[in-house]
Scaffold this motif. Structure first.
Motif, PDB file in Angstrom:
ATOM      1  N   PHE A 132       0.830  -1.203   0.000  1.00 11.42           N
ATOM      2  CA  PHE A 132       0.000   0.000   0.000  1.00 11.42           C
ATOM      3  C   PHE A 132       0.867   1.257   0.000  1.00 11.42           C
ATOM      4  O   PHE A 132       2.030   1.236   0.403  1.00 11.42           O
ATOM      5  CB  PHE A 132      -0.923   0.024   1.229  1.00 11.42           C
ATOM      6  CG  PHE A 132      -0.188   0.211   2.528  1.00 11.42           C
ATOM      7  CD1 PHE A 132      -0.010   1.475   3.068  1.00 11.42           C
ATOM      8  CD2 PHE A 132       0.339  -0.873   3.215  1.00 11.42           C
ATOM      9  CE1 PHE A 132       0.667   1.651   4.265  1.00 11.42           C
ATOM     10  CE2 PHE A 132       1.024  -0.711   4.406  1.00 11.42           C
ATOM     11  CZ  PHE A 132       1.185   0.559   4.932  1.00 11.42           C
ATOM     12  N   SER A 133       0.271   2.335  -0.478  1.00  9.25           N
ATOM     13  CA  SER A 133       0.894   3.647  -0.360  1.00  9.25           C
ATOM     14  C   SER A 133      -0.197   4.670  -0.115  1.00  9.25           C
ATOM     15  O   SER A 133      -1.375   4.428  -0.384  1.00  9.25           O
ATOM     16  CB  SER A 133       1.710   4.001  -1.609  1.00  9.25           C
ATOM     17  OG  SER A 133       0.892   3.997  -2.758  1.00  9.25           O
ATOM     18  N   ARG A 134       0.212   5.831   0.399  1.00 10.20           N
ATOM     19  CA  ARG A 134      -0.757   6.856   0.782  1.00 10.20           C
ATOM     20  C   ARG A 134      -0.692   8.068  -0.143  1.00 10.20           C
ATOM     21  O   ARG A 134       0.375   8.401  -0.681  1.00 10.20           O
ATOM     22  CB  ARG A 134      -0.491   7.321   2.211  1.00 10.20           C
ATOM     23  CG  ARG A 134      -1.253   6.520   3.251  1.00 10.20           C
ATOM     24  CD  ARG A 134      -0.365   5.691   4.082  1.00 10.20           C
ATOM     25  NE  ARG A 134      -1.109   5.131   5.219  1.00 10.20           N
ATOM     26  CZ  ARG A 134      -0.534   4.551   6.245  1.00 10.20           C
ATOM     27  NH1 ARG A 134       0.773   4.471   6.311  1.00 10.20           N
ATOM     28  NH2 ARG A 134      -1.256   4.048   7.228  1.00 10.20           N
ATOM     29  N   CYS A 135      -1.845   8.693  -0.281  1.00 10.21           N
ATOM     30  CA  CYS A 135      -2.004   9.874  -1.126  1.00 10.21           C
ATOM     31  C   CYS A 135      -2.692  10.941  -0.275  1.00 10.21           C
ATOM     32  O   CYS A 135      -3.921  11.071  -0.301  1.00 10.21           O
ATOM     33  CB  CYS A 135      -2.845   9.557  -2.355  1.00 10.21           C
ATOM     34  SG  CYS A 135      -2.218   8.188  -3.353  1.00 10.21           S
ATOM     35  N   ALA A 136      -1.902  11.662   0.507  1.00  8.49           N
ATOM     36  CA  ALA A 136      -2.449  12.643   1.450  1.00  8.49           C
ATOM     37  C   ALA A 136      -2.447  14.030   0.812  1.00  8.49           C
ATOM     38  O   ALA A 136      -1.452  14.454   0.216  1.00  8.49           O
ATOM     39  CB  ALA A 136      -1.630  12.649   2.738  1.00  8.49           C
ATOM     40  N   LYS A 137      -3.562  14.730   0.984  1.00  8.40           N
ATOM     41  CA  LYS A 137      -3.735  16.043   0.361  1.00  8.40           C
ATOM     42  C   LYS A 137      -4.319  17.019   1.381  1.00  8.40           C
ATOM     43  O   LYS A 137      -5.094  16.630   2.259  1.00  8.40           O
ATOM     44  CB  LYS A 137      -4.681  15.913  -0.832  1.00  8.40           C
ATOM     45  CG  LYS A 137      -5.007  17.200  -1.577  1.00  8.40           C
ATOM     46  CD  LYS A 137      -5.929  16.897  -2.743  1.00  8.40           C
ATOM     47  CE  LYS A 137      -6.320  18.132  -3.506  1.00  8.40           C
ATOM     48  NZ  LYS A 137      -7.218  17.816  -4.655  1.00  8.40           N
ATOM     49  N   SER A 138      -3.938  18.282   1.250  1.00  8.39           N
ATOM     50  CA  SER A 138      -4.537  19.320   2.083  1.00  8.39           C
ATOM     51  C   SER A 138      -4.682  20.576   1.234  1.00  8.39           C
ATOM     52  O   SER A 138      -3.869  20.827   0.337  1.00  8.39           O
ATOM     53  CB  SER A 138      -3.666  19.606   3.314  1.00  8.39           C
ATOM     54  OG  SER A 138      -4.330  20.483   4.206  1.00  8.39           O
ATOM     55  N   SER A 241      -2.930  -1.424  -2.814  1.00  2.00           N
ATOM     56  CA  SER A 241      -3.946  -0.437  -2.465  1.00  2.00           C
ATOM     57  C   SER A 241      -3.359   0.962  -2.363  1.00  2.00           C
ATOM     58  O   SER A 241      -2.168   1.153  -2.115  1.00  2.00           O
ATOM     59  CB  SER A 241      -4.627  -0.805  -1.145  1.00  2.00           C
ATOM     60  OG  SER A 241      -3.733  -0.705  -0.065  1.00  2.00           O
ATOM     61  N   LEU A 242      -4.235   1.920  -2.588  1.00  2.77           N
ATOM     62  CA  LEU A 242      -3.949   3.339  -2.402  1.00  2.77           C
ATOM     63  C   LEU A 242      -4.938   3.879  -1.389  1.00  2.77           C
ATOM     64  O   LEU A 242      -6.137   3.600  -1.478  1.00  2.77           O
ATOM     65  CB  LEU A 242      -4.100   4.100  -3.723  1.00  2.77           C
ATOM     66  CG  LEU A 242      -3.083   3.792  -4.824  1.00  2.77           C
ATOM     67  CD1 LEU A 242      -3.559   4.381  -6.145  1.00  2.77           C
ATOM     68  CD2 LEU A 242      -1.717   4.346  -4.468  1.00  2.77           C
ATOM     69  N   TRP A 243      -4.431   4.650  -0.425  1.00  2.00           N
ATOM     70  CA  TRP A 243      -5.279   5.259   0.599  1.00  2.00           C
ATOM     71  C   TRP A 243      -5.204   6.769   0.419  1.00  2.00           C
ATOM     72  O   TRP A 243      -4.131   7.365   0.563  1.00  2.00           O
ATOM     73  CB  TRP A 243      -4.806   4.865   1.999  1.00  2.00           C
ATOM     74  CG  TRP A 243      -4.795   3.384   2.249  1.00  2.00           C
ATOM     75  CD1 TRP A 243      -5.304   2.393   1.442  1.00  2.00           C
ATOM     76  CD2 TRP A 243      -4.221   2.708   3.368  1.00  2.00           C
ATOM     77  NE1 TRP A 243      -5.107   1.162   2.008  1.00  2.00           N
ATOM     78  CE2 TRP A 243      -4.444   1.321   3.182  1.00  2.00           C
ATOM     79  CE3 TRP A 243      -3.556   3.136   4.525  1.00  2.00           C
ATOM     80  CZ2 TRP A 243      -4.011   0.365   4.109  1.00  2.00           C
ATOM     81  CZ3 TRP A 243      -3.133   2.193   5.443  1.00  2.00           C
ATOM     82  CH2 TRP A 243      -3.358   0.824   5.239  1.00  2.00           C
ATOM     83  N   ALA A 244      -6.330   7.386   0.102  1.00  3.12           N
ATOM     84  CA  ALA A 244      -6.369   8.824  -0.153  1.00  3.12           C
ATOM     85  C   ALA A 244      -7.011   9.566   1.012  1.00  3.12           C
ATOM     86  O   ALA A 244      -7.958   9.068   1.630  1.00  3.12           O
ATOM     87  CB  ALA A 244      -7.146   9.117  -1.429  1.00  3.12           C
TER      88      ALA A 244
END
Length: 256
Positions: A132-138, A241-244
């Protein structure tokens, strides 16, 4: 390893700006939070976590400054009025869960197709092996303006507001779109959580255009989350998986 453990098992992973609405030429500092819901656990920036970390405004893109082993994971100085988008893509990591834990995770994230696939191949009682990797946005809103809030920053799984964050009509639809590799992603569970006491949580499933509508009950700092999972081609895992996530400070429409 002790520091990696909570990062691996916490599905939600989000960026928190110290000033989600601020002025021109102001420094904005970011924290990382992990956990099932607000307030989460503040987490340092560990080695080899970040693949890329950048910001985008009307003048273009640049890399967000930051150092490993710190709780202030990144910072930048605002440059122009409007929305400054901030995105962090993490490197891929490996996670193995027992069948019970993995099935619970799939249910919580609405990953029904994965559940059906495991059932079809008689794997419901098998452990879950996942990369998995994460896709964090603000989104940081500068000088009381919001133009650019609906643009992309280029995360492979990205949540994008379709409603102006500075024009929230309480109880009326606030629209979010989910894109996977730039294309609308349907049939995906999206969560909305308000930083409050107690926490307010809403859920909706994306339509054919990858969109959901939330009747948000209050302004404030909102967190939106989604997970997308596909079969993996790697030998050490069954799923990729991708976690946004996305955080944005919503304000009421001045006409209300």
């Amino acid at each position: 390893m002790l520091m990696l453990a909570p990062l691996a098992k916490a599905h939600e992973f989000w960026l928190v700006p110290h000033d989600a609405q601020t002025g021109l030429e102001q420094k904005v500092v970011f924290e990382l939070r992990v956990g099932p819901t607000w307030p989460g656990v503040q987490t340092p920036r560990i080695e080899n976590l970040v693949n890329w970390f950048k910001a985008k405004d009307a003048q273009g893109e640049w890399n967000v400054a930051g150092r490993d082993h710190t709780f202030a994971v990144g910072n930048f100085t605002t440059r122009v009025p409007g929305a400054t988008l901030v995105g962090m893509r993490t490197n891929s990591a490996h996670l193995e869960l027992s069948a019970t834990e993995f099935n619970q995770y799939l249910n919580e994230e609405g990953l029904n197709e994965v559940i059906k696939t495991r059932e079809r191949f008689g794997l419901s009682d098998a452990p879950g092996r996942e990369n998995f990797s994460r896709c964090a946005k603000s989104i940081v809103l500068v000088d009381g303006q919001s133009q650019g809030y609906d643009e992309r920053i280029g995360l492979p799984l990205e949540l994008i507001p379709q409603t102006d964050p500075l024009a929230l009509d309480i109880g009326k639809p606030f629209v979010i779109q989910l894109l996977f590799l730039g294309e609308p992603l349907p049939n995906t569970l999206i969560k909305a959580q308000l930083k409050a006491d107690p926490v307010v949580e809403l859920t909706a499933t994306s339509d054919s255009q990858g969109q959901v509508e939330f009747a948000l009950p209050s302004a404030g700092l909102w967190l939106f989350n989604a997970v997308h999972m596909e079969p993996s081609s790697e030998d050490d895992s069954d799923w990729e998986s991708l976690w946004a996530s996305m955080t944005v400070q919503l304000s009421k429409n001045p006409s209300e």
